[in-house]
Design a protein around this motif. Structure first.
Motif, PDB file in Angstrom:
ATOM      1  N   SER A  29       8.381  17.010  19.550  1.00  8.45           N
ATOM      2  CA  SER A  29       9.705  17.118  20.152  1.00  8.45           C
ATOM      3  C   SER A  29      10.671  17.826  19.216  1.00  8.45           C
ATOM      4  CB  SER A  29      10.239  15.731  20.514  1.00  8.45           C
ATOM      5  OG  SER A  29      10.292  14.908  19.367  1.00  8.45           O
ATOM      6  N   LEU A  30      11.708  18.376  19.777  1.00  7.08           N
ATOM      7  CA  LEU A  30      12.687  19.131  19.011  1.00  7.08           C
ATOM      8  C   LEU A  30      13.243  18.289  17.865  1.00  7.08           C
ATOM      9  CD1 LEU A  30      14.181  21.891  19.069  1.00  7.08           C
ATOM     10  CD2 LEU A  30      15.990  20.733  20.372  1.00  7.08           C
ATOM     11  N   GLY A  31      13.328  18.891  16.691  1.00  9.24           N
ATOM     12  CA  GLY A  31      13.879  18.204  15.525  1.00  9.24           C
ATOM     13  C   GLY A  31      12.863  17.431  14.713  1.00  9.24           C
ATOM     14  N   TRP A  32      11.565  17.576  15.030  1.00 10.92           N
ATOM     15  CA  TRP A  32      10.547  16.797  14.329  1.00 10.92           C
ATOM     16  C   TRP A  32      10.555  17.077  12.826  1.00 10.92           C
ATOM     17  CZ3 TRP A  32       6.725  18.762  11.254  1.00 10.92           C
ATOM     18  CH2 TRP A  32       6.470  20.142  11.352  1.00 10.92           C
ATOM     19  N   ARG A  33      10.737  18.348  12.456  1.00  9.79           N
ATOM     20  CA  ARG A  33      10.703  18.688  11.021  1.00  9.79           C
ATOM     21  C   ARG A  33      11.830  17.974  10.271  1.00  9.79           C
ATOM     22  NH1 ARG A  33       9.620  24.159   7.713  1.00  9.79           N
ATOM     23  NH2 ARG A  33      10.779  23.591   5.839  1.00  9.79           N
ATOM     24  N   HIS A  71       0.835  -1.197   0.000  1.00  7.59           N
ATOM     25  CA  HIS A  71       0.000   0.000   0.000  1.00  7.59           C
ATOM     26  C   HIS A  71       0.877   1.258   0.000  1.00  7.59           C
ATOM     27  CE1 HIS A  71      -3.452  -2.534   0.411  1.00  7.59           C
ATOM     28  NE2 HIS A  71      -3.051  -3.014   1.579  1.00  7.59           N
ATOM     29  N   THR A  72       0.245   2.412  -0.038  1.00  2.27           N
ATOM     30  CA  THR A  72       0.959   3.690  -0.139  1.00  2.27           C
ATOM     31  C   THR A  72       0.933   4.413   1.201  1.00  2.27           C
ATOM     32  OG1 THR A  72       0.394   3.923  -2.483  1.00  2.27           O
ATOM     33  CG2 THR A  72       1.035   5.933  -1.306  1.00  2.27           C
ATOM     34  N   PRO A  73       2.100   4.730   1.771  1.00  2.00           N
ATOM     35  CA  PRO A  73       2.120   5.437   3.054  1.00  2.00           C
ATOM     36  C   PRO A  73       1.997   6.948   2.891  1.00  2.00           C
ATOM     37  CG  PRO A  73       4.352   4.941   2.387  1.00  2.00           C
ATOM     38  CD  PRO A  73       3.468   4.380   1.311  1.00  2.00           C
ATOM     39  N   ALA A  74       1.456   7.580   3.909  1.00  2.00           N
ATOM     40  CA  ALA A  74       1.477   9.044   4.023  1.00  2.00           C
ATOM     41  C   ALA A  74       1.993   9.365   5.420  1.00  2.00           C
ATOM     42  CB  ALA A  74       0.091   9.639   3.814  1.00  2.00           C
ATOM     43  N   ILE A  75       3.016  10.192   5.482  1.00  2.00           N
ATOM     44  CA  ILE A  75       3.706  10.475   6.732  1.00  2.00           C
ATOM     45  C   ILE A  75       3.542  11.953   7.077  1.00  2.00           C
ATOM     46  CG2 ILE A  75       5.921  10.365   7.936  1.00  2.00           C
ATOM     47  CD1 ILE A  75       4.776   7.639   7.060  1.00  2.00           C
ATOM     48  N   GLY A  76       3.133  12.228   8.310  1.00  2.00           N
ATOM     49  CA  GLY A  76       2.949  13.614   8.721  1.00  2.00           C
ATOM     50  C   GLY A  76       2.471  13.720  10.149  1.00  2.00           C
ATOM     51  N   VAL A  77       2.106  14.951  10.530  1.00  2.00           N
ATOM     52  CA  VAL A  77       1.622  15.249  11.883  1.00  2.00           C
ATOM     53  C   VAL A  77       0.210  15.820  11.790  1.00  2.00           C
ATOM     54  CG1 VAL A  77       1.988  16.594  13.978  1.00  2.00           C
ATOM     55  CG2 VAL A  77       3.959  15.689  12.712  1.00  2.00           C
ATOM     56  N   HIS A  78      -0.723  15.130  12.385  1.00  2.00           N
ATOM     57  CA  HIS A  78      -2.124  15.545  12.463  1.00  2.00           C
ATOM     58  C   HIS A  78      -2.235  16.796  13.345  1.00  2.00           C
ATOM     59  CE1 HIS A  78      -6.406  15.197  13.484  1.00  2.00           C
ATOM     60  NE2 HIS A  78      -6.531  14.264  12.554  1.00  2.00           N
ATOM     61  N   ARG A  84      13.347  15.220  11.154  1.00  2.00           N
ATOM     62  CA  ARG A  84      13.072  13.782  11.118  1.00  2.00           C
ATOM     63  C   ARG A  84      12.008  13.456  10.080  1.00  2.00           C
ATOM     64  NH1 ARG A  84      13.672  14.704  16.593  1.00  2.00           N
ATOM     65  NH2 ARG A  84      11.433  14.650  17.011  1.00  2.00           N
ATOM     66  N   LEU A  85      10.989  14.297   9.979  1.00  2.00           N
ATOM     67  CA  LEU A  85       9.953  14.079   8.969  1.00  2.00           C
ATOM     68  C   LEU A  85      10.558  14.121   7.570  1.00  2.00           C
ATOM     69  CD1 LEU A  85       7.047  13.751   7.990  1.00  2.00           C
ATOM     70  CD2 LEU A  85       6.747  16.231   8.266  1.00  2.00           C
ATOM     71  N   ARG A  86      11.371  15.118   7.323  1.00  2.00           N
ATOM     72  CA  ARG A  86      12.002  15.228   6.011  1.00  2.00           C
ATOM     73  C   ARG A  86      12.876  14.005   5.708  1.00  2.00           C
ATOM     74  NH1 ARG A  86      13.061  19.852   2.697  1.00  2.00           N
ATOM     75  NH2 ARG A  86      14.521  19.229   1.045  1.00  2.00           N
ATOM     76  N   GLU A  87      13.627  13.543   6.702  1.00  2.00           N
ATOM     77  CA  GLU A  87      14.479  12.373   6.507  1.00  2.00           C
ATOM     78  C   GLU A  87      13.656  11.140   6.150  1.00  2.00           C
ATOM     79  OE1 GLU A  87      16.751  11.914  10.047  1.00  2.00           O
ATOM     80  OE2 GLU A  87      17.996  13.705   9.690  1.00  2.00           O
ATOM     81  N   VAL A  88      12.546  10.939   6.850  1.00  2.00           N
ATOM     82  CA  VAL A  88      11.695   9.779   6.578  1.00  2.00           C
ATOM     83  C   VAL A  88      11.118   9.866   5.167  1.00  2.00           C
ATOM     84  CG1 VAL A  88       9.549   8.612   7.214  1.00  2.00           C
ATOM     85  CG2 VAL A  88      11.145   9.337   8.985  1.00  2.00           C
ATOM     86  N   LEU A  89      10.678  11.049   4.774  1.00  2.00           N
ATOM     87  CA  LEU A  89      10.116  11.214   3.435  1.00  2.00           C
ATOM     88  C   LEU A  89      11.178  11.036   2.356  1.00  2.00           C
ATOM     89  CD1 LEU A  89       7.772  14.244   4.161  1.00  2.00           C
ATOM     90  CD2 LEU A  89       7.034  11.932   3.514  1.00  2.00           C
ATOM     91  N   GLU A  90      12.370  11.543   2.595  1.00  2.00           N
ATOM     92  CA  GLU A  90      13.449  11.375   1.615  1.00  2.00           C
ATOM     93  C   GLU A  90      13.839   9.908   1.469  1.00  2.00           C
ATOM     94  OE1 GLU A  90      15.800  15.643   1.737  1.00  2.00           O
ATOM     95  OE2 GLU A  90      16.388  14.082   3.168  1.00  2.00           O
ATOM     96  N   ALA A  91      13.736   9.151   2.556  1.00  2.00           N
ATOM     97  CA  ALA A  91      14.077   7.733   2.506  1.00  2.00           C
ATOM     98  C   ALA A  91      12.961   6.887   1.892  1.00  2.00           C
ATOM     99  CB  ALA A  91      14.394   7.225   3.906  1.00  2.00           C
ATOM    100  N   ASN A  92      11.764   7.453   1.784  1.00  2.00           N
ATOM    101  CA  ASN A  92      10.597   6.732   1.252  1.00  2.00           C
ATOM    102  C   ASN A  92       9.974   7.584   0.151  1.00  2.00           C
ATOM    103  OD1 ASN A  92      10.073   4.308   3.313  1.00  2.00           O
ATOM    104  ND2 ASN A  92      10.757   6.082   4.470  1.00  2.00           N
ATOM    105  N   THR A  93      10.504   7.433  -1.046  1.00  2.00           N
ATOM    106  CA  THR A  93      10.195   8.376  -2.118  1.00  2.00           C
ATOM    107  C   THR A  93       8.770   8.262  -2.652  1.00  2.00           C
ATOM    108  OG1 THR A  93      11.140   6.832  -3.734  1.00  2.00           O
ATOM    109  CG2 THR A  93      12.599   8.543  -2.842  1.00  2.00           C
ATOM    110  N   SER A  94       8.072   7.175  -2.327  1.00  2.00           N
ATOM    111  CA  SER A  94       6.675   7.055  -2.760  1.00  2.00           C
ATOM    112  C   SER A  94       5.694   7.551  -1.717  1.00  2.00           C
ATOM    113  CB  SER A  94       6.358   5.592  -3.098  1.00  2.00           C
ATOM    114  OG  SER A  94       6.432   4.789  -1.928  1.00  2.00           O
ATOM    115  N   ALA A  95       6.187   7.982  -0.554  1.00  2.00           N
ATOM    116  CA  ALA A  95       5.296   8.406   0.534  1.00  2.00           C
ATOM    117  C   ALA A  95       4.674   9.767   0.247  1.00  2.00           C
ATOM    118  CB  ALA A  95       6.054   8.449   1.852  1.00  2.00           C
ATOM    119  N   LEU A  96       3.396   9.885   0.556  1.00  2.00           N
ATOM    120  CA  LEU A  96       2.691  11.155   0.541  1.00  2.00           C
ATOM    121  C   LEU A  96       2.946  11.871   1.858  1.00  2.00           C
ATOM    122  CD1 LEU A  96      -0.767   9.733  -0.655  1.00  2.00           C
ATOM    123  CD2 LEU A  96       1.287  10.138  -2.032  1.00  2.00           C
ATOM    124  N   VAL A  97       2.419  13.088   1.988  1.00  4.72           N
ATOM    125  CA  VAL A  97       2.469  13.818   3.255  1.00  4.72           C
ATOM    126  C   VAL A  97       1.054  13.875   3.817  1.00  4.72           C
ATOM    127  CG1 VAL A  97       2.982  16.016   4.379  1.00  4.72           C
ATOM    128  CG2 VAL A  97       4.489  15.165   2.566  1.00  4.72           C
TER     129      VAL A  97
END
Length: 301
Positions: A108-112, A93-100, A114-127
């Motif tokens: 927590s500090l550094g969330w942005r 399936h297709t993941p979407a990663i983000g903060v509701h 970490r989010l960018r890193e996860v998205l860059e590592a998963n190129t098919s992920a939506l936000v």
């Protein structure tokens, strides 16, 4: 999500299960009806907004393996980013990663980063799921932390633009503010936006279609087809009729894995009946639209 049609201002999110607990009481009596009103079982539908990657859903591994719908699985906070990724990798399936928005105040500090890193590592992920919710009251403060929501929403839109990812937007009592934030970004918008469980009127359809990106409108059975008054239902019907056919998406908005396929069949049937289409045509059209929305991930900006 645009859940104005059935949310009450004094309802409190349950932090342990972030997604959509305010629908559950209304949903329970409808499950038998929902199965009976489903479109033909042979249809394979694309659920463009569900929560099958939640910690709760992850325990239903056997049920996940039996789902026939193709899923866009929304994360809601950093704790379920990796369960969402695992579910999608295991079942295709297709993941979407983000903060509701319910959790925008408690990052927590550094969330942005970490989010960018996860998205860059998963190129098919939506936000997703991202957005604004003026009805939400946080467990920690008992208040609506709207300023934090707006800031986190804006930052996630910036990341989506930079990485060229489509986004799924939650919007409760905030349709004007969501539009204002999007407009303020000028041309630095994500390639595509899905306003999920869209509950605003046809005038807002017209307004959002003027944005300089591709805007889709999602509809779910548990929210849109179960409006609590005739006025709300007529608004849903009017909006459906105002949306261009190539901008329409279907979704379950469910975290209960066992009912996703039935929910998708039900919203397909509801939309088909409302617009005078066959369920088969509705399934083909919305599947095509979902693929176009998803493919905007891979189109360079």
């Amino acid at each position: 999500s645009q859940k104005e049609v059935n949310q009450q201002p004094d309802q409190q999110p349950v932090q342990q299960e972030p997604h959509l607990q305010q629908k559950q009481n209304a949903r329970q009596p409808q499950k038998q009806q929902q199965v009976q009103s489903s479109s033909p079982s042979k249809l394979v539908l694309v659920d463009t907004h569900c929560h099958a990657g939640s910690l709760k859903s992850w325990k239903a591994d056997a049920e996940l393996s039996g789902i026939s719908s193709r899923l866009f699985v929304m994360a809601t906070h950093e704790l379920d980013w990796f369960t969402t990724l695992q579910v999608c990798e295991r079942y295709g399936h297709t993941p979407a990663i983000g903060v509701h928005p319910w959790f925008a105040h408690n990052l927590s500090l550094g969330w942005r980063e970490r989010l960018r890193e996860v998205l860059e590592a998963n190129t098919s992920a939506l936000v997703g799921e991202i957005g604004l919710d003026k009805a939400a009251r946080t467990k920690e403060t008992g208040k609506c932390e709207y300023a934090a929501q707006v800031e986190v929403f804006r930052q996630q839109l910036e990341i989506a633009h930079e990485l060229h990812r489509p986004v799924s937007i939650h919007c409760v009592r905030s349709i004007g503010k969501v539009f204002e934030v999007l407009m303020s970004m000028g041309l630095k918008l994500p390639p595509a936006i899905a306003l999920h469980s869209f509950g605003a009127g046809p005038q807002e359809v017209t307004r959002f279609l003027q944005l300089p990106c591709t805007v889709f409108f999602g509809f779910s059975f548990c929210i849109n087809a179960q409006a609590k008054s005739d006025t709300q239902l007529q608004r849903v019907i009017s909006s459906l009729k105002a949306i261009p056919a190539d901008r329409l998406l279907l979704e379950s908005d469910e975290d209960d894995v066992a009912v996703i396929d039935a929910s998708m069949g039900s919203i397909c049937g509801f939309v088909a009946k409302t617009l005078g289409w066959t369920p088969e045509y509705t399934a083909r059209l919305t599947t095509r639209n979902a693929h176009i929305f998803q493919r905007s991930c891979s189109i360079s900006g």
